[in-house]
Design an enzyme around this catalytic site. Structure first.
Site, mmCIF file in Angstrom:
data_model
loop_
_atom_site.group_PDB
_atom_site.id
_atom_site.type_symbol
_atom_site.label_atom_id
_atom_site.label_comp_id
_atom_site.label_asym_id
_atom_site.label_seq_id
_atom_site.Cartn_x
_atom_site.Cartn_y
_atom_site.Cartn_z
ATOM 1 N N ARG A 37 31.003 45.833 46.148
ATOM 2 C CA ARG A 37 30.530 45.247 44.890
ATOM 3 C C ARG A 37 30.075 43.796 45.054
ATOM 4 O O ARG A 37 29.164 43.342 44.354
ATOM 5 C CB ARG A 37 31.637 45.337 43.825
ATOM 6 C CG ARG A 37 31.185 44.911 42.413
ATOM 7 C CD ARG A 37 32.294 45.159 41.394
ATOM 8 N NE ARG A 37 31.842 44.924 40.016
ATOM 9 C CZ ARG A 37 32.265 43.925 39.252
ATOM 10 N NH1 ARG A 37 33.157 43.061 39.715
ATOM 11 N NH2 ARG A 37 31.811 43.786 38.020
ATOM 12 N N ILE A 63 26.508 43.032 35.208
ATOM 13 C CA ILE A 63 27.088 44.129 35.981
ATOM 14 C C ILE A 63 28.407 44.455 35.276
ATOM 15 O O ILE A 63 29.237 43.575 35.045
ATOM 16 C CB ILE A 63 27.297 43.739 37.460
ATOM 17 C CG1 ILE A 63 27.898 44.891 38.273
ATOM 18 C CG2 ILE A 63 28.119 42.488 37.624
ATOM 19 C CD1 ILE A 63 27.949 44.623 39.787
ATOM 20 N N SER A 64 28.567 45.716 34.882
ATOM 21 C CA SER A 64 29.744 46.109 34.107
ATOM 22 C C SER A 64 31.025 45.897 34.900
ATOM 23 O O SER A 64 31.021 45.922 36.137
ATOM 24 C CB SER A 64 29.650 47.583 33.705
ATOM 25 O OG SER A 64 28.606 47.795 32.791
ATOM 26 N N GLN A 65 32.135 45.716 34.171
ATOM 27 C CA GLN A 65 33.413 45.575 34.863
ATOM 28 C C GLN A 65 33.750 46.896 35.552
ATOM 29 O O GLN A 65 33.358 47.983 35.092
ATOM 30 C CB GLN A 65 34.517 45.154 33.901
ATOM 31 C CG GLN A 65 34.997 46.219 32.939
ATOM 32 C CD GLN A 65 36.108 45.691 32.037
ATOM 33 O OE1 GLN A 65 35.832 45.167 30.970
ATOM 34 N NE2 GLN A 65 37.337 45.845 32.473
ATOM 35 N N PRO A 66 34.458 46.859 36.676
ATOM 36 C CA PRO A 66 34.746 48.077 37.434
ATOM 37 C C PRO A 66 35.433 49.170 36.609
ATOM 38 O O PRO A 66 35.123 50.350 36.793
ATOM 39 C CB PRO A 66 35.650 47.564 38.565
ATOM 40 C CG PRO A 66 35.183 46.163 38.794
ATOM 41 C CD PRO A 66 34.846 45.638 37.429
#
Length: 213
Positions: A37, A63-66
């Site tokens: 990431r 970028i979305s959180q995991p």
């Protein structure tokens, strides 16, 4: 920037956190443990890449959180060689996770800057989606339909009817619905005209863009 043993250790810690938060799909967890990431982030954020947080990327997007990536991926129930339509390529991180899970990914991005970046970047990592395109996510990709599943990675006020039409019977559409805050929503296509709807609580996404540029 390289992918080091330290980065792998941080990914392993992230996977442990995601398990604690309720992610159980082993293929999702394995993909997150393998995809670097930190390489998808601007260098100023790279040291924080394995925190469970969203970060800004180019063109005013994120970028979305995991956890969000893992949660949406788990809802899709991806099987190897499934045709998956992704609305909102963004940084390409969600694309990479789906590819690592064995999906044939067709992804569409509304921001030309991001589309160009990701088209060059993903192959450098050895990640090859089936099809990347620049265009209006609301319209989907009718020429490549139908899809086993569809994932929308931006908040939408409604479920675009073209996406529902491009989903196979038995297929799953995962979409965050709402304006300021979104409710993670799963539609399962039961037959030509009927969909089963499930809701999974509140998330926050950037808005899905239509007819821009």
């Amino acid at each position: 920037m390289k992918d080091t043993a330290k980065h792998q250790g941080l990914r392993n810690q992230l996977v442990s956190q995601l398990k604690e938060k309720g992610i159980t799909d082993l293929r999702v967890l394995d993909a997150i443990s393998r995809i670097p990431r930190h390489l998808f982030l601007e260098s100023s954020f790279a040291d924080f890449a394995y925190q469970d947080k969203a970060f800004p990327i180019a063109a005013g997007q994120t970028i979305s959180q995991p956890f969000t990536v893992a949660f949406q991926s788990q809802l899709l129930q991806v099987k190897k060689d499934d045709k998956v339509l992704e609305i909102g390529t963004g940084s390409g991180y969600q694309t990479a996770i789906l590819c690592a899970m064995g999906a044939k990914v067709y992804s569409i991005e509304r921001q030309n800057e991001l589309f160009k970046q990701t088209s060059v970047f993903l192959p450098k990592l050895g990640i090859r989606p089936k099809h990347l395109s620049f265009g209006d996510g609301y319209k989907g990709l009718p020429n490549h339909a139908p899809f086993d599943s569809i994932i929308v990675t931006a908040g939408a006020p409604i479920i675009p009817s073209p996406l529902m039409a491009q989903l196979k019977v038995g297929g799953r559409l995962v979409i965050p619905l709402g304006n300021e805050h979104q409710i993670m929503t799963l539609l399962i296509r039961k037959n030509e005209t009927q969909f089963e709807k499930h809701e999974f609580g509140e998330f926050r996404f950037v808005p899905l863009l239509e007819n821009k540029n």
